[in-house]
Design an enzyme around this catalytic site. Structure first.
Site, PDB file in Angstrom:
ATOM      1  N   SER A 181       0.836  -1.193   0.000  1.00  0.00           N
ATOM      2  CA  SER A 181       0.000   0.000   0.000  1.00  0.00           C
ATOM      3  C   SER A 181       0.877   1.252   0.000  1.00  0.00           C
ATOM      4  O   SER A 181       1.675   1.448  -0.917  1.00  0.00           O
ATOM      5  CB  SER A 181      -0.941  -0.045   1.212  1.00  0.00           C
ATOM      6  OG  SER A 181      -1.983   0.886   1.095  1.00  0.00           O
ATOM      7  N   ASP A 268      -9.387  -5.913  -4.290  1.00  0.00           N
ATOM      8  CA  ASP A 268      -8.794  -4.873  -3.442  1.00  0.00           C
ATOM      9  C   ASP A 268      -9.717  -3.655  -3.464  1.00  0.00           C
ATOM     10  O   ASP A 268      -9.936  -3.039  -4.507  1.00  0.00           O
ATOM     11  CB  ASP A 268      -7.407  -4.499  -3.966  1.00  0.00           C
ATOM     12  CG  ASP A 268      -6.623  -3.625  -2.995  1.00  0.00           C
ATOM     13  OD1 ASP A 268      -7.246  -2.748  -2.366  1.00  0.00           O
ATOM     14  OD2 ASP A 268      -5.406  -3.804  -2.888  1.00  0.00           O
ATOM     15  N   HIS A 306      -7.546  -5.966   0.452  1.00  0.00           N
ATOM     16  CA  HIS A 306      -6.307  -5.177   0.467  1.00  0.00           C
ATOM     17  C   HIS A 306      -5.228  -5.761   1.370  1.00  0.00           C
ATOM     18  O   HIS A 306      -4.047  -5.577   1.114  1.00  0.00           O
ATOM     19  CB  HIS A 306      -6.615  -3.748   0.913  1.00  0.00           C
ATOM     20  CG  HIS A 306      -5.492  -2.778   0.738  1.00  0.00           C
ATOM     21  ND1 HIS A 306      -4.907  -2.508  -0.492  1.00  0.00           N
ATOM     22  CD2 HIS A 306      -4.811  -2.014   1.645  1.00  0.00           C
ATOM     23  CE1 HIS A 306      -3.944  -1.614  -0.342  1.00  0.00           C
ATOM     24  NE2 HIS A 306      -3.862  -1.303   0.936  1.00  0.00           N
TER      25      HIS A 306
END
Length: 328
Positions: A181, A268, A306
């Site tokens: 991320s 995601d 995610h």
């Protein structure tokens, strides 16, 4: 591209790094005004970050590094699982010397929420340790028990310092950078900055990667409420760019020289997979990388979203194959 569908001592003073310190231009951004630095919520709550054994990381030591005056970084060093018995009761010196034993080393850079103690981060550390790798997981300045205020330049400085410290202890061991991320932006920034000084990272792994913060900000769930308001692009997204908060993965991958592995879940909900696909194409067109770019998408039916890729039963083999390719 293939698709997955199945099932407080400051130790920095003794580093003796042979890698020349790399300076990063500072930024004047006010971190408290931006969702990006979602750092003050510590998850899990009431966790003593100096005691990783409380989270069953009983082959892990906590240490602190100082990349610059007034900044202290909390770091966990997890050794390979096959060294578990040896690690019991050992001091910092033993852990440091273990880095030169030949096992690959992964520097793990987490996302913008919580700390290195978040369950999915601990889960990944256990996966990598089981494969036989060292894991160095830090909290950037202003996150967790690390002091200082976060900026893009500051986070990059933190990771450069950790990388240099690891290289000073690792001998000929492979050193990889894994970003998740927000950490993907820090990872590619670091790789490019090192490349500018003649250092090529052995390998880079990007999980849940975004193109750049401006595009990611337009998709982030923390900003969805403001999408409907006139001027959202100008008042929010342009402010990030004007304050030098960019994390330009798309531009960095045009320059990076390190072998690259991209991991992304189709479901995601934070970073749309089309961003990873776009970056894969950019990296593929980078003549310096040629056949050194791989992408593994994970089916949305697996429900990883995610943060859940560490649960995949085939992830160890995917990582092992990539690392083995670095020896060729």
């Amino acid at each position: 591209m293939r698709k997955r569908t199945s099932d407080r001592d400051d130790v920095s003073k003794s580093s003796g790094s042979k890698v020349q310190p790399v300076e990063v231009a500072s930024s004047s951004v006010k971190p408290s005004s931006c969702w990006l630095w979602f750092k003050r919520v510590r998850v899990p709550f009431l966790t003593d970050l100096s005691q990783p054994a409380d989270l069953s990381l009983n082959h892990t030591v906590n240490l602190y590094l100082s990349p610059e005056e007034g900044v202290s970084l909390g770091v966990w060093h997890t050794v390979p699982e096959n060294q578990w018995k040896q690690a019991q009761g050992k001091d910092l010196d033993w852990y440091h010397s273990s880095l030169g034993g030949g096992s690959p080393i992964v520097i793990y850079l987490h996302g913008n929420g919580g700390t290195r103690a978040a369950s999915h981060r601990v889960g990944l550390a256990n996966v990598l340790s089981a494969v036989g790798y060292h894991v160095l997981a830090l909290d950037y300045r202003g996150f967790g028990d690390s002091s200082g205020k976060p900026t893009e330049a500051g986070l990059t400085t933190d990771v450069l310092h950790l990388y240099q410290w690891v290289k000073a202890h690792s001998g000929s061991s492979l050193v990889l950078i894994w970003g998740h991320s927000l950490g993907t932006g820090v990872a590619t920034n670091t790789a490019v900055k090192l490349m500018e000084h003649g250092v090529v990272v052995d390998g880079v792994i990007l999980e849940g990667v975004f193109t750049n913060i401006r595009q990611q900000g337009a998709h982030h769930p923390f900003t969805w409420f403001y999408w409907r308001f006139p001027g959202f692009d100008y008042f929010f997204l342009d402010t990030l760019s004007k304050n030098n908060v960019i994390f330009p993965n798309d531009e960095n991958l045009k320059r990076i020289l390190s072998p690259l592995l991209i991991l992304h879940a189709e479901d995601d909900h934070i970073v749309p997979i089309h961003m990873a696909e776009q970056l894969y194409q950019i990296a593929q067109s980078n003549q310096n990388l040629k056949n050194q770019v791989k992408m593994v998408p994970f089916s949305g039916s697996l429900g990883y979203k995610h943060n859940g890729l560490y649960k995949d039963l085939h992830l160890p083999d995917i990582i092992r194959e990539f690392v083995l390719s670095l020896h060729q």
